[in-house]
Design a protein around this motif. Structure first.
Motif, PDB file in Angstrom:
ATOM      1  N   ASP A 238      -4.226   2.037  -2.944  1.00  0.00           N
ATOM      2  CA  ASP A 238      -3.675   2.133  -4.243  1.00  0.00           C
ATOM      3  C   ASP A 238      -3.775   0.810  -5.249  1.00  0.00           C
ATOM      4  OD1 ASP A 238      -2.311   0.242  -2.771  1.00  0.00           O
ATOM      5  OD2 ASP A 238      -0.105   0.947  -3.295  1.00  0.00           O
ATOM      6  N   SER A 239      -4.651   0.000  -4.636  1.00  0.00           N
ATOM      7  CA  SER A 239      -4.909  -1.203  -5.471  1.00  0.00           C
ATOM      8  C   SER A 239      -6.304  -1.705  -5.560  1.00  0.00           C
ATOM      9  CB  SER A 239      -4.047  -2.495  -4.999  1.00  0.00           C
ATOM     10  OG  SER A 239      -4.391  -2.719  -3.706  1.00  0.00           O
TER      11      SER A 239
ATOM     12  N   ASP B 211      -6.404  -1.836   0.321  1.00  0.00           N
ATOM     13  CA  ASP B 211      -5.357  -0.814   0.060  1.00  0.00           C
ATOM     14  C   ASP B 211      -6.024   0.111  -0.995  1.00  0.00           C
ATOM     15  OD1 ASP B 211      -4.026  -1.877   2.180  1.00  0.00           O
ATOM     16  OD2 ASP B 211      -2.650  -2.984   0.803  1.00  0.00           O
TER      17      ASP B 211
ATOM     18  N   ALA C  99       0.744  -1.261  -0.049  1.00  0.00           N
ATOM     19  CA  ALA C  99      -0.028  -0.086   0.096  1.00  0.00           C
ATOM     20  C   ALA C  99       0.863   1.242   0.038  1.00  0.00           C
ATOM     21  CB  ALA C  99      -0.972   0.055   1.168  1.00  0.00           C
ATOM     22  N   THR C 100       0.286   2.278  -0.640  1.00  0.00           N
ATOM     23  CA  THR C 100       0.933   3.468  -0.501  1.00  0.00           C
ATOM     24  C   THR C 100       1.202   4.175   0.976  1.00  0.00           C
ATOM     25  OG1 THR C 100       0.212   4.247  -2.649  1.00  0.00           O
ATOM     26  CG2 THR C 100       0.918   5.846  -1.408  1.00  0.00           C
TER      27      THR C 100
ATOM     28  N   LEU D   4      -1.599   8.658  -6.695  1.00  0.00           N
ATOM     29  CA  LEU D   4      -1.821   7.387  -7.225  1.00  0.00           C
ATOM     30  C   LEU D   4      -1.112   7.320  -8.707  1.00  0.00           C
ATOM     31  CD1 LEU D   4      -4.998   6.132  -5.689  1.00  0.00           C
ATOM     32  CD2 LEU D   4      -2.634   5.762  -4.859  1.00  0.00           C
TER      33      LEU D   4
END
Length: 370
Positions: A21-22, A19, A2-3, A114
């Protein structure tokens, strides 16, 4: 992985987590909107606020993002009295002339971090203009889907910010479906003011500003409700202020809908926890309050629950009352678009308790109702 420093999404219906970012744009299990698992570990200290930046980013302890690069100076709009008990918050003085800037800056800042290939949004106008502006600020390519019949001034503003405009035949729901189909493509960030909870954490700053300016909250907070992003942001802020010990009591949340499109009001007064089934063959009625003309809001259950928990209610206003309220506010010096006058139409005559209404969008966005 994750970011860093981005709290994860959580589905309020089934508990699914992902998460940021995904994650897909909605819960992959129930296809519903996300909430955000944001733990507030450092409470606001009122004495520190006067020396901070004069924008909504002054409340950094309670926001999911900090140190933004996309800001246009949004927030900290004036609060002015209209009567002895009714005050107005002038959110039409935001950079893109509507309250939607509060949430759009969060979405654009998140998208910037992102790094998507394209940002997609859908809107009846104001959210689209805000997302287009903040994507321009962030240097992100953007496409905005709007329903046919959207105010030409709003579509002009979207184009002016460099966004690609997609006009969708049909109503607001058809527009949302078209945008969601595009959002499923690889490399796309769906800047949804409905499904993405970062937007709600932007709109909650509306109530933090009321609290800071008044030193408390009013007896009631009235908000126009379509998809409910301002109301849910207000409920979020009230719960956080209570948890931090910064207020002692919760104001009643008064949700206002146009009588012509009022599915939430109908469900509320029927005692339902969710929207009532749509009548067979039912079609959307036209309304001057285009910004709240939402037939099936995805966060309906949360909206109804928030209003009930606050001891609030739903009110509806006719088209004639919307016309009269717009002219009445203009006569008082405030030129507000037709959606933004709905709350004044509903509670402007209240004298028994203090209430704040948002003037959400500038009259230049729609013109004067015929």
């Amino acid at each position: 992985m994750a970011t860093p420093h981005l709290p994860p999404y959580r589905c309020p219906q089934d508990g699914t987590r992902a998460d940021v970012d995904s994650a897909p744009w909605c819960c992959p299990v129930c296809r519903g909107p996300w909430d955000l698992d944001l733990a507030l570990t450092d409470p606001l200290r009122p004495g520190e606020l006067p020396g901070r930046v004069n924008s909504l980013w002054r409340y950094e302890e309670v926001l999911p993002l900090s140190a933004p690069e996309t800001t246009l100076g949004e927030g900290r709009t004036p609060l002015v009295p209209l009567t002895g008990t009714v005050s107005a918050k002038l959110d039409f003085l935001m950079p893109t002339l509507s309250f939607k800037d509060r949430g759009a800056v969060m979405l654009a800042e998140l998208a910037r971090r992102l790094g998507p290939g394209r940002v997609v949004a859908d809107s009846s106008g104001n959210a689209g203009t805000a997302v287009a502006a903040y994507c321009a600020r962030a240097g992100l390519p953007c496409t905005v889907y709007v329903p046919e019949g959207t105010s030409p001034k709003k579509t002009e503003q979207i184009r002016a910010h460099g966004a690609r405009l997609e006009t969708v035949p049909g109503d607001r729901e058809a527009t949302a479906l078209a945008a969601r189909a595009a959002a499923d493509a690889p490399g796309v960030f769906y800047a949804s003011h409905v499904f993405n909870p970062y937007f709600l954490h932007g709109t909650k700053t509306y109530v933090y500003e009321l609290w800071e300016d008044l030193g408390r909250l009013p007896d009631a907070i009235a908000v126009p409700v379509g998809n409910g992003t301002l109301l849910l942001g207000a409920a979020l802020a009230v719960s956080e202020l209570l948890a931090q010990g910064l207020i002692d009591t919760s104001p009643a949340l008064v949700a206002v809908q146009a009588e012509a499109v009022s599915p939430l009001a109908a469900a509320f007064h029927a005692g339902a926890d969710d929207l009532l089934p749509a009548p067979a063959g039912a079609t959307a009625s036209p309304t001057l309050a285009e910004g709240i003309a939402i037939g099936r809001p995805p966060r309906a259950r949360a909206i109804l629950a928030a209003v009930r928990a606050s001891g609030g209610t739903f009110l509806t206003v006719t088209e004639d009352r919307i016309r009269a309220a717009q002219r009445d506010l203009a006569a008082r010096g405030f030129y507000v678009e037709t959606t933004g006058v709905a709350c004044w139409a509903a509670v402007g005559g209240w004298t028994d308790r203090s209430v704040v209404v948002p003037l959400c969008g500038a009259g230049l966005k729609t013109g004067l109702a015929a």
